[in-house]
Design a protein around this motif. Sequence first.
Motif, mmCIF file in Angstrom:
data_model
loop_
_atom_site.group_PDB
_atom_site.id
_atom_site.type_symbol
_atom_site.label_atom_id
_atom_site.label_comp_id
_atom_site.label_asym_id
_atom_site.label_seq_id
_atom_site.Cartn_x
_atom_site.Cartn_y
_atom_site.Cartn_z
ATOM 1 N N CYS A 1 35.826 51.187 33.005
ATOM 2 C CA CYS A 1 34.195 51.052 33.322
ATOM 3 C C CYS A 1 33.723 50.611 34.760
ATOM 4 C CB CYS A 1 33.987 49.663 32.183
ATOM 5 S SG CYS A 1 34.120 48.140 32.836
ATOM 6 N N GLY A 2 34.638 50.144 35.531
ATOM 7 C CA GLY A 2 34.211 49.945 36.823
ATOM 8 C C GLY A 2 33.439 48.414 36.965
ATOM 9 N N GLU A 3 33.342 47.780 35.975
ATOM 10 C CA GLU A 3 32.654 46.554 36.161
ATOM 11 C C GLU A 3 33.287 45.408 35.556
ATOM 12 O OE1 GLU A 3 28.947 47.691 33.871
ATOM 13 O OE2 GLU A 3 28.554 49.255 35.238
ATOM 14 N N CYS A 4 34.160 45.362 34.702
ATOM 15 C CA CYS A 4 34.724 44.064 33.848
ATOM 16 C C CYS A 4 35.633 43.504 34.915
ATOM 17 C CB CYS A 4 35.411 44.469 32.689
ATOM 18 S SG CYS A 4 36.982 45.544 33.145
ATOM 19 N N CYS B 1 38.641 45.632 36.302
ATOM 20 C CA CYS B 1 38.005 46.753 37.316
ATOM 21 C C CYS B 1 37.678 46.003 38.417
ATOM 22 C CB CYS B 1 36.870 47.358 36.647
ATOM 23 S SG CYS B 1 37.351 48.509 35.588
ATOM 24 N N CYS C 1 41.440 47.590 32.047
ATOM 25 C CA CYS C 1 40.232 47.707 31.743
ATOM 26 C C CYS C 1 39.696 47.101 30.330
ATOM 27 C CB CYS C 1 39.266 48.927 32.179
ATOM 28 S SG CYS C 1 37.412 48.939 31.597
ATOM 29 N N GLU C 2 38.657 46.424 30.242
ATOM 30 C CA GLU C 2 38.224 45.934 28.746
ATOM 31 C C GLU C 2 37.928 47.189 28.138
ATOM 32 O OE1 GLU C 2 34.762 43.488 28.944
ATOM 33 O OE2 GLU C 2 36.158 41.819 29.807
HETATM 34 ZN ZN LIG Z 1 36.647 47.722 33.277
#
Ligand SMILES: [Zn+2]
Length: 338
Positions: free
Chosen positions: A90-93, A96, A104-105
């Motif tokens: 996702c690039g956000e969790c 990441c 990643c979640e």
């Molecule tokens: Zn992630």
Amino acid sequence: MKAIQVKEPGNLQVVEMEAPEIIHPSEVKIRMKVMGICGSDMHILHGENPFASYPRVIGHEVAGEIVEIGEEVTALKVGDKVVIEPMTSCGECYACQQGRPNVCEKVEVYGVHREGGGRETMVMPESLVHKVDESLDWKEIALIEPFTIGAQSIYRGQVQEGDHVFIIGAGPIGLCCLKMAKQAGAKVAISDINEKRLAFAERWGADDLINPQQENVEEQVSRWTSGMGANVVIDAVGLPQTVEQAIAVTSVAARVVLLGFDQKFSEIAQVGITKKELTICGSRLQTHRFGPVVEMFNSQQLHVEDLVSHQYDLNEAKEAFQLMEEAHPEVRKVIIKL
Ligand SMILES: [Zn+2]
Ligand SMILES: NC(=O)c1ccc[n+]([C@@H]2O[C@H](COP(=O)([O-])OP(=O)(O)OC[C@H]3O[C@@H](n4cnc5c(N)ncnc54)[C@H](O)[C@@H]3O)[C@@H](O)[C@H]2O)c1
Ligand SMILES: [Zn+2]
């Protein structure tokens, strides 16, 4: 195009489906050439992978040749031989942000959570496609993905030159770990109950072989390390008892790397962990390992083609899976030419 699809648990077919087209300008279209069969493909076939939904085109150990590129693609061109990095994040969790997109979640694996590469044509974002050297043959290229799993274990276990590394299990994953640990300059002992696999591990440079059905593993590791214990233990079997064994055979200040997904409990006394100040960690998929592993393959350092024990054509996919099912001792990596 043809694709290898698990329609529902227990039902694998080669099916006809529409070939995908490039939609986004950063995508490439690949004529797939080869797919390695992995234990996790067998789990999907048996309905034992909690992440898989059906019907599912499987295949995550996959490679092919670029046949078309989107307008914004810069690093790849038509005719390139490429291997797929089969994972999105996702690039956000938290993971990441820590630079660990493999956990990643929302991690999704091609061939598990989404359609895989066991088919004639696949469209992928440029960022998940790695060019390999022209001179490599497809049989070798098919092995790059499992070698990234081995590379991740070596990284997680911080294997250093001169370390005594004990690998539990000489299946394809254990063997990839063996080769990568040797590359790192470690001494390696490996165990398996399958004598054929142990003999193969010896050919691949294992310094000591242990058959737990014939000898006491703790005693043997102790003897091999002159009483010190193993500095790194990689459990490439993943049973409750191998996790217990992994912790029992360690030296002080050792690292224990776990690769299995078993849900059963192991019984472990904390004193052994605290006293030796062990680092026990998981190793899942890989992070940033494709670059270095592709580099190793390109420079012809590894010589690993003989890990492939059997090859099938696409229309023989069912036979290939049947062979995996029968688990003959001489079967190592089975590949399907797409
Ligand atoms: Zn992630
Ligand atoms: N974490 C990850 O990213 C990841 C990726 C791929 C595979 N895996 C896991 O790695 C493990 C190995 O995968 P594989 O494809 O090599 O599987 P495999 O089944 O081909 O190999 C396992 C080997 O362990 C041997 N074995 C069984 N019991 C043993 C024991 N008590 N001591 C020593 N050896 C024993 C078997 O004879 C076999 O050769 C599996 O648990 C798999 O789920 C993890
Ligand atoms: Zn795999």
